[in-house]
Each structure stands twice: as C-alpha cells, then as structure tokens.
Scaffold this motif. Sequence first.
Motif, mmCIF file in Angstrom:
data_model
loop_
_atom_site.group_PDB
_atom_site.id
_atom_site.type_symbol
_atom_site.label_atom_id
_atom_site.label_comp_id
_atom_site.label_asym_id
_atom_site.label_seq_id
_atom_site.Cartn_x
_atom_site.Cartn_y
_atom_site.Cartn_z
ATOM 1 N N SER A 161 0.830 -1.213 0.000
ATOM 2 C CA SER A 161 0.000 0.000 0.000
ATOM 3 C C SER A 161 0.861 1.257 0.000
ATOM 4 N N VAL A 162 1.967 1.215 0.728
ATOM 5 C CA VAL A 162 2.878 2.374 0.753
ATOM 6 C C VAL A 162 3.460 2.620 -0.632
ATOM 7 N N ILE A 163 3.862 1.542 -1.296
ATOM 8 C CA ILE A 163 4.412 1.664 -2.659
ATOM 9 C C ILE A 163 3.363 2.251 -3.597
ATOM 10 N N LEU A 164 2.127 1.756 -3.506
ATOM 11 C CA LEU A 164 1.047 2.279 -4.349
ATOM 12 C C LEU A 164 0.779 3.746 -4.047
ATOM 13 N N LEU A 165 0.863 4.122 -2.769
ATOM 14 C CA LEU A 165 0.658 5.517 -2.369
ATOM 15 C C LEU A 165 1.705 6.420 -3.013
ATOM 16 N N LEU A 184 -8.471 11.720 -15.329
ATOM 17 C CA LEU A 184 -7.468 10.843 -14.733
ATOM 18 C C LEU A 184 -7.086 11.334 -13.343
ATOM 19 N N ASN A 185 -7.157 12.639 -13.154
ATOM 20 C CA ASN A 185 -6.937 13.201 -11.829
ATOM 21 C C ASN A 185 -7.989 12.693 -10.853
ATOM 22 N N GLN A 186 -9.222 12.542 -11.327
ATOM 23 C CA GLN A 186 -10.291 12.015 -10.481
ATOM 24 C C GLN A 186 -10.006 10.567 -10.085
ATOM 25 N N VAL A 187 -9.476 9.799 -11.036
ATOM 26 C CA VAL A 187 -9.108 8.411 -10.730
ATOM 27 C C VAL A 187 -7.994 8.385 -9.691
ATOM 28 N N ALA A 188 -7.009 9.289 -9.833
ATOM 29 C CA ALA A 188 -5.907 9.362 -8.871
ATOM 30 C C ALA A 188 -6.425 9.705 -7.471
ATOM 31 N N LYS A 189 -7.361 10.639 -7.402
ATOM 32 C CA LYS A 189 -7.937 11.004 -6.103
ATOM 33 C C LYS A 189 -8.670 9.818 -5.491
ATOM 34 N N LEU A 220 -6.233 7.435 -4.036
ATOM 35 C CA LEU A 220 -5.725 7.923 -2.751
ATOM 36 C C LEU A 220 -6.717 7.626 -1.624
ATOM 37 N N VAL A 221 -8.014 7.750 -1.931
ATOM 38 C CA VAL A 221 -9.044 7.413 -0.946
ATOM 39 C C VAL A 221 -9.000 5.923 -0.619
ATOM 40 N N VAL A 222 -8.850 5.091 -1.666
ATOM 41 C CA VAL A 222 -8.767 3.643 -1.470
ATOM 42 C C VAL A 222 -7.580 3.289 -0.571
ATOM 43 N N ILE A 223 -6.441 3.930 -0.831
ATOM 44 C CA ILE A 223 -5.236 3.655 -0.035
ATOM 45 C C ILE A 223 -5.437 4.095 1.412
ATOM 46 N N ALA A 224 -6.069 5.261 1.603
ATOM 47 C CA ALA A 224 -6.339 5.741 2.961
ATOM 48 C C ALA A 224 -7.237 4.753 3.712
ATOM 49 N N CYS A 225 -8.245 4.229 3.013
ATOM 50 C CA CYS A 225 -9.133 3.234 3.625
ATOM 51 C C CYS A 225 -8.368 1.957 3.963
ATOM 52 N N SER A 226 -7.409 1.600 3.122
ATOM 53 C CA SER A 226 -6.600 0.404 3.375
ATOM 54 C C SER A 226 -5.794 0.554 4.654
ATOM 55 N N PHE A 227 -5.172 1.729 4.815
ATOM 56 C CA PHE A 227 -4.399 1.972 6.039
ATOM 57 C C PHE A 227 -5.297 1.892 7.281
ATOM 58 N N LEU A 228 -6.506 2.432 7.150
ATOM 59 C CA LEU A 228 -7.447 2.384 8.264
ATOM 60 C C LEU A 228 -7.809 0.936 8.595
ATOM 61 N N MET A 229 -8.030 0.129 7.568
ATOM 62 C CA MET A 229 -8.376 -1.284 7.790
ATOM 63 C C MET A 229 -7.232 -2.043 8.455
ATOM 64 N N TYR A 230 -5.993 -1.752 8.057
ATOM 65 C CA TYR A 230 -4.845 -2.413 8.680
ATOM 66 C C TYR A 230 -4.776 -2.090 10.166
ATOM 67 N N ALA A 231 -5.063 -0.838 10.485
ATOM 68 C CA ALA A 231 -5.054 -0.432 11.891
ATOM 69 C C ALA A 231 -6.134 -1.179 12.671
ATOM 70 N N LEU A 232 -7.314 -1.325 12.062
ATOM 71 C CA LEU A 232 -8.415 -2.040 12.722
ATOM 72 C C LEU A 232 -8.107 -3.527 12.881
ATOM 73 N N SER A 266 -11.633 -5.415 -2.039
ATOM 74 C CA SER A 266 -12.120 -5.777 -3.373
ATOM 75 C C SER A 266 -13.167 -4.784 -3.863
ATOM 76 N N LEU A 267 -14.071 -4.394 -2.965
ATOM 77 C CA LEU A 267 -15.114 -3.436 -3.343
ATOM 78 C C LEU A 267 -14.511 -2.083 -3.718
ATOM 79 N N LEU A 268 -13.494 -1.664 -2.974
ATOM 80 C CA LEU A 268 -12.856 -0.379 -3.264
ATOM 81 C C LEU A 268 -12.175 -0.409 -4.628
ATOM 82 N N LEU A 269 -11.471 -1.506 -4.917
ATOM 83 C CA LEU A 269 -10.816 -1.620 -6.228
ATOM 84 C C LEU A 269 -11.851 -1.725 -7.344
#
Length: 383
Positions: free
Chosen positions: A140-144, A176-181, A184-196, A212-215
């Motif tokens: 996730s960090v690499i993707l970020l 494409l900027n919208q896709v990038a944003k 970034l939201v997907v990655i932020a959610c991933s970090f939150l899930m790892y913490a949980l 899977s749903l986020l992707l």
Amino acid sequence: MAIINLLGIAQGLFTAVALCTVKAGNRQANYLLAALLVSFAIGIAGATLGASGYYMEFPHLIRVGDPVVLLIGPLFLFYARSLTRNKLTRKDLLHFVPFAGYVLYLIPFFLQPAAQKVAFVQQMQESTSPGILFIILLRSVILLVYTYFTYRLLNHYNKQLKEQFSNVERLNLDWLNQVAKLLLVVIACSFLMYALILTGHLSFLVSNYLTSLLLTSVIYTVGVLGIRQARVFVMPASVEKNVVTHSVPVVPEEVRPVARYENSTLSEEKSQKYLQKLLKGMQQDKLYLNPDLSLQLLADTLDIPAHYLSQVINEQLGQNFYDFINSHRVEEVKARLLDPAYSHFTILAIAFDSGFNSKSAFNLAFKNQTGQTPSQFRVQVKK
C-alpha cells in the motif's frame, strides 16, 4: 459483495479487451490502461477468492494475484506519462523490480501442496501474521508513492496546458486526476483497515471483501468516465498532435516559477513593445474570438516569439495564457449581454460566438471573473 466484485472483474477485463482492439489514438496508452485494468481485476479476484471461500476449490490460485498489486502503481504512472508524452525508456523497467522480487519470494509458497496453501489461508483468517500484514502494508505504501507522483504529474501537465492553449477541455486530463484522487481514498481506507485488523476490530476476511469493493469502484469509475468522455480511450489526432509537441517533464512545482525566465534575453523595452502589440491584438482585432487560439498561433499572428509572448503575459500581466484569453472572452460576453442587439440570443450562443467552446469552462470563467453566474448577470442587466 462477491457478485459485485465479479461484475467489477468482468467490467475490467471487457474494457481491457476493448482497449486492445482500438487502432486509433495513442495505442501505447491504451495498452497500458488495459494492463492496469487487468491488474485491478486480478487483485480483486485474488481477494474475492479468499474471502468467499472458493480458494478451497482452486487452492493453487491462492496468492497468485498478490504480486500483481505491485504493478498497479507503475502502470498508472506509465499511463499518465504516455498521455503527457513523457517517453518511457528502458530504465523504467526498474519500476518492476519490486514485482519480480515478490514473485521470487512467493515461489516456495507456490511449490507447496494444496493442503498447506489452504491451511495458510485459514490461519490468516483466524489469526493474522504480522509478517504478512507488513508485506500488505508495504504494498500500500508503494502504491501511495506512485499515485502521489502520478497526481503531481497530472497537475503539472494541466497547468502547462493553460500556458499554451485557450481552450483545454479536449486536452486536459482532469478525468485521470479524479481516478488518482479515488485511488488515494482507497489507499487511505486500506491503512485504516490495517489499523483495525491490528487492534482486533476487523477480521482479515472482511478486509478482503472491502478492499475488493474499493478496487471495483476504481474500475467502474474508469468505465463511467470512458462513456462520458470518449477521448479517455481514443484521443483525436488533432489533440494528440498538440500534446506531442508540449510534453511536460516532472519538475517540482516550487522550483519552476523561480528559474523560469532567469536566462531570458528579453529586454524591458522589447517587453513593453510586445505588450502593446498584444493588447492591440486583443482590443482592436479581437483575436480571442478564435476558439482554437493557442499561444503559438497568437505568437505567429503578432510576429512575436512564442516564449517571449508567454513571458510577457506571465510577468507583465500576471496571468497564464488560458486566463488571459478567457478574461477577454468574458468581457466580450458581458458586452454582448448588455447590447440589446443580442437580447434574442441564448447565453450559450453568445459564449460560443465569443470564443468559448465548452459550457462548463465558460460558466467557471464567468463566475470566477464576475462573482455571478451568466444567468444572474443577464437578469441583473434586464433589471
């Protein structure tokens, strides 16, 4: 949720096949986007396989999709670079080293018998291994990092367009900027899930479904934007030609304004002379009425070197080319709205006749300059 994910996989694969069959436009970009969508689809399939229990039927597919996640970042960056005409080189193959390294790391696992692979998944669902979580977090960090640099590249590109063109709707990469944003939201959610997961408030099984749903949402977003904007998949030849000649290097934003004109040979006397010629072309000849007006075309018309003209607009007027031209177009629209001879014209017709070629761009420029919408301005005029 599994059905939604499967539909997302189908959408990604279908779009990828469609992209590979398109012969017009930027074929390299199409292939890169197709590869990106396939990577998303494989990532979703791997997570759904584990979360839905189908890994019991196909144990040798367990973790096959794990390394593919490391392809998403580089492919996304390469796709953006191919659209902005930043050429890919052999050195760019180094971006795939993490993917290759992860594949080598997983080879011992792939060689294990089916029973051990099934036991691994069951163990992950019951008690998550810190080592596995660290690898997932690292992905996730690499993707970020890749998404961040892609987002910066797109912003620089869109800003550079406004230095060259007066209408950028057919050229910019806002979609494409919208896709990038969204990424970034997907990655932020991933970090939150790892913490949980680490705190015991979320199971690894549920996190697989959510990831899977986020992707899947990213795939659907690309599909919707593809329907709304055909140039996502096929860039017109005229647009492609313009972009080719104006590639944007990845340069830190804070560096560019300082060093931009430090080596310029433009004297103050010539600068003032060019400024007067420019203002005359705007006020008397109304060159801004040409909807296809570009910096190069204006420079040729006024017989001013393009780089000097850009410098005059930036330094003397404190604007980029896009804002400078469209400010004159807005004034033209206002003048016509005040003129009774144009009372039977629609606002949009007046806007298009004044040089705009997009309703959204016109409304935004008008609101930014006047603080009112065109409709509010016309109502005020009538009163």
